[in-house]
Design an enzyme around this catalytic site. Structure first.
Site, short mmCIF file in Angstrom:
data_model
loop_
_atom_site.label_atom_id
_atom_site.label_comp_id
_atom_site.label_asym_id
_atom_site.label_seq_id
_atom_site.Cartn_x
_atom_site.Cartn_y
_atom_site.Cartn_z
N ARG A 1 23.64 -40.39 -51.31
CA ARG A 1 24.25 -41.04 -50.18
C ARG A 1 25.75 -40.72 -50.14
NH1 ARG A 1 22.48 -45.46 -47.13
NH2 ARG A 1 20.29 -45.36 -47.61
N LYS B 1 23.73 -50.10 -41.78
CA LYS B 1 23.53 -50.67 -40.45
C LYS B 1 23.48 -52.19 -40.49
CE LYS B 1 20.24 -47.62 -40.03
NZ LYS B 1 18.96 -47.00 -39.63
N GLU C 1 15.77 -45.01 -38.74
CA GLU C 1 15.10 -46.21 -38.27
C GLU C 1 15.94 -46.74 -37.11
OE1 GLU C 1 14.63 -49.39 -41.13
OE2 GLU C 1 13.72 -50.67 -39.60
P1 ATP Z 1 21.23 -48.05 -43.52
O1 ATP Z 1 21.26 -48.74 -44.84
O2 ATP Z 1 22.56 -47.85 -42.90
O3 ATP Z 1 20.24 -48.67 -42.56
P2 ATP Z 1 19.22 -46.14 -44.00
O4 ATP Z 1 19.14 -45.08 -45.05
O5 ATP Z 1 18.30 -47.29 -44.13
O6 ATP Z 1 20.70 -46.59 -43.87
P3 ATP Z 1 17.89 -44.67 -41.97
O7 ATP Z 1 17.92 -44.89 -40.51
O8 ATP Z 1 16.63 -44.95 -42.69
O9 ATP Z 1 19.06 -45.51 -42.58
O10 ATP Z 1 18.42 -43.20 -42.33
C1 ATP Z 1 18.02 -42.01 -41.75
C2 ATP Z 1 18.33 -40.90 -42.69
O11 ATP Z 1 19.73 -40.86 -42.97
C3 ATP Z 1 17.64 -41.11 -44.02
O12 ATP Z 1 17.10 -39.89 -44.44
C4 ATP Z 1 18.73 -41.59 -44.92
O13 ATP Z 1 18.45 -41.26 -46.24
C5 ATP Z 1 19.97 -40.88 -44.36
N1 ATP Z 1 21.18 -41.64 -44.66
C6 ATP Z 1 21.45 -42.93 -44.36
N2 ATP Z 1 22.64 -43.31 -44.84
C7 ATP Z 1 23.17 -42.23 -45.46
C8 ATP Z 1 24.39 -41.98 -46.16
N3 ATP Z 1 25.31 -42.93 -46.32
N4 ATP Z 1 24.59 -40.74 -46.66
C9 ATP Z 1 23.68 -39.78 -46.50
N5 ATP Z 1 22.52 -39.94 -45.86
C10 ATP Z 1 22.25 -41.15 -45.34
MG MG Z 2 16.75 -48.28 -43.67
#
Ligand code: ATP
Ligand code: MG
Length: 556
Positions: free
Chosen positions: A262, A272, A35
């Site tokens: 994760r 983020k 995102e």
């Molecule tokens: P954040 O909470 O930092 O915004 P998010 O999962 O909402 O993380 P996205 O931009 O939706 O962020 O993530 C893109 C991809 O990266 C998704 O498939 C997500 O599952 C993966 N991802 C995000 N954070 C992690 C992590 N700490 N470890 C492994 N994969 C991750």
């Molecule tokens: Mg997210």
């Protein structure tokens, strides 16, 4: 000799099984779906390496898909940063996709669902909807608007789309079951009204799809075979499949969602939202502040793409969430930089050494090896003269036998140069040592092939010539948080664990060859650590970031 076979991780196992049963190799397709609401962090690196790694392994396309369904938080700046970071890691996406490109298709499908009695417009407040959700052990309550006619639903959904419905009044919900065991199946929201301009579609849309509705269908449109996400989406899988059934066309592949754990990193936060808060509250300067766990910050700090990929591969893909030690990441960085970084000499905490038997106006340019790990790196010349800087902590008036550095009456070797002996020291009025007076053995020059040059002395020190040294601003970084897991305790704000001493800026004295160092160039300051030229560096004011310290000093 047979090469030991690397065992498959559970994700690879799923693919292998699918290839045996219901998928062809040609059907394999993956995606990385960030995102664009912030910069990529080290957690994302795991997901990037997983998806793009599978692409390489199976020679399958991997799309970079921006999950841009929430215009209140998303920006073009983030899209650009994400592309830059994935590219820098060395991966190539097959297609650059945006969920927003599918808004029309998603809308058309939603109309179909309304017509089929699978979706309805709810006009209750979000509080009322939340209250009626029920609990995992009690059923939810059906909305009084659940049985609106198809005509009424179509009309109201159109009004939502046209921006005639005020924000927050109506939502479109899937009509599944308020008694479902899985709470996410209790008539989930598909659309909400949001009269905010979108970074790509402008003000064309007044409604935006929710994650569950948009994500699976984007996978379907792109014909992704395996959609990997993190564990918290496991309960969403049922909904993912439910939506897929509603939109599926007979001859198309239905994507498969599977979940992995994760990855968290110690002494930092990988979210983020939290990283943005650190910037907004002024604890760090920007997304690429070298203390941040973002890919951009790590690049700026001097980490290599290979070290990040090696790190992600070494921790692997798992089914259980865990926190990986920051030291392990630093180990991977050090391991890679050891092979790649040019060695140079820099003194960060100077103490003057005067070699009393060295002629006053003499200077010598001595041969210095650029990288003992890489012969092809060649050598350079470093200037030697009567007055030098060494590190303050490398001299003591007296010390026990384990102190292999300089002490009164004893000898050390100056790296690439001569053996010197400390004869006396000069102190200021407060008793601080401000100068060490030494003699040197003029026959002991490194590499000169004399008996004296082969003489073994216990310690070797780095140094720079006072007259030739150039200065630089050197930024030193420590852990951003004082505790291993700042987000662990729900009752304590993670910001309370901030390390107030994570940044320090000092003046360093560098050998003159560094005058032409380019932004992003990485060096090993011998016996200190790895350093990288910061993006703010200029020829007038060099700026270095400390990448990581050296665990060991070289052997004497
Ligand atoms: P954040 O909470 O930092 O915004 P998010 O999962 O909402 O993380 P996205 O931009 O939706 O962020 O993530 C893109 C991809 O990266 C998704 O498939 C997500 O599952 C993966 N991802 C995000 N954070 C992690 C992590 N700490 N470890 C492994 N994969 C991750
Ligand atoms: Mg997210």
């Amino acid at each position: 000799m047979s090469v030991p076979k690397k065992s498959l991780n559970f994700i690879e196992q799923i693919i292998e099984d699918d290839l045996k049963n219901n998928y062809t190799r040609e059907q394999l397709k993956f995606r990385f779906p960030p995102e664009p609401n912030g910069y990529l962090h080290i957690g994302h690196a795991s997901s990037i390496c997983l998806n793009f790694g599978l692409g390489l392994k199976y020679n399958a396309p991997v799309n970079l898909r921006f999950d841009d369904t929430n215009p209140t938080k998303e920006e073009k700046e983030y899209v650009d940063a994400i592309k830059r970071d994935v590219k820098w890691l060395g991966y190539k996406w097959a297609k650059e996709c945006y969920a927003s490109d599918y808004f029309q298709q998603l809308y058309d499908w939603a109309i179909e669902m309304i017509k089929n009695g699978d979706a309805y417009v709810d006009s209750q407040t979000s509080e009322a909807i939340a209250e009626q959700k029920g609990t995992p052990t009690t059923k939810g309550i059906e909305s009084p608007y659940r049985n609106r006619t198809v005509e009424e639903n179509l009309e109201m959904f159109e009004a939502m789309k046209n921006g005639e419905t005020p924000e927050g009044r109506d939502v479109l919900r899937a009509k599944i079951s308020m008694g479902a065991k899985n709470m996410l199946m209790r008539d989930p929201i598909m659309y909400r009204c949001l009269h905010k301009p979108h970074h790509r579609t402008g003000s064309e849309w007044k409604i935006y799809p929710m994650y569950d509705w948009a994500h699976g269908q984007s996978d379907y449109i792109e014909q992704v075979s395996h959609s990997f996400c993190t564990l918290e989406f496991q309960p969403h899988r049922e909904l993912y499949n439910w939506f897929a059934k509603k939109v599926k066309v007979a001859d198309k592949l239905k994507p498969k969602q599977r979940e992995f754990a994760r990855r968290n990193l110690s002494h930092t936060v990988v979210s983020k939202r939290k990283l943005l808060l650190l910037i907004e509250k002024g604890f760090v300067k920007s997304w690429d502040d070298p203390r941040m766990p973002t890919i951009s910050a790590m690049r700026r700090r001097g980490y290599t793409p290979e070290s990040i990929i090696n790190f992600a591969e070494s921790i692997g893909i798992g089914k259980r969430e865990n926190t990986v030690s920051f030291s392990h990441l630093e180990f991977c960085v050090r391991e890679d930089l050891n092979k790649k970084a040019q060695r140079v000499m820099a003194v960060l905490n100077p103490l003057k050494v005067v070699i009393t038997n060295y002629p006053e106006n003499k200077e010598e340019w001595l041969e210095a090896e650029n990288n003992p790990e890489d012969e092809s790196a060649g050598s350079r010349k470093v200037p030697f003269s009567r007055e030098l800087y060494i590190e303050k902590e490398d001299f003591r008036e007296e010390a026990n036998r384990k102190f292999f550095r300089l002490k009164l009456g004893k000898e050390v070797r100056l790296k690439n140069a001569y053996i010197i002996k400390a004869e006396s020291c000069v102190k200021d009025d407060d008793g601080n040592i401000i100068e060490v007076r030494c003699s040197y053995d003029k026959d002991s020059r490194s590499g000169s092939n004399t008996e004296a040059s082969k003489r073994k002395v216990k310690g070797t020190l780095h140094w720079v010539s006072v007259n030739h040294a150039i200065t630089a601003q050197v930024n030193l970084y420590d852990r951003l948080f004082k505790v291993e897991n700042p987000s662990q305790d729900k009752d304590v704000d993670f910001l309370e664990h901030i390390n107030p001493d994570s940044f320090q800026s000092i003046t360093g004295y560098l050998e003159p060859s560094l005058a032409n160092a380019k932004i992003q160039e990485r060096f090993q300051f011998q016996r200190i650590g790895y350093f990288c030229v910061d993006k703010t560096s200029t020829s007038k004011q060099l700026v270095f970031n400390k990448t990581v310290g050296l665990r060991d000093s070289w052997k004497g």
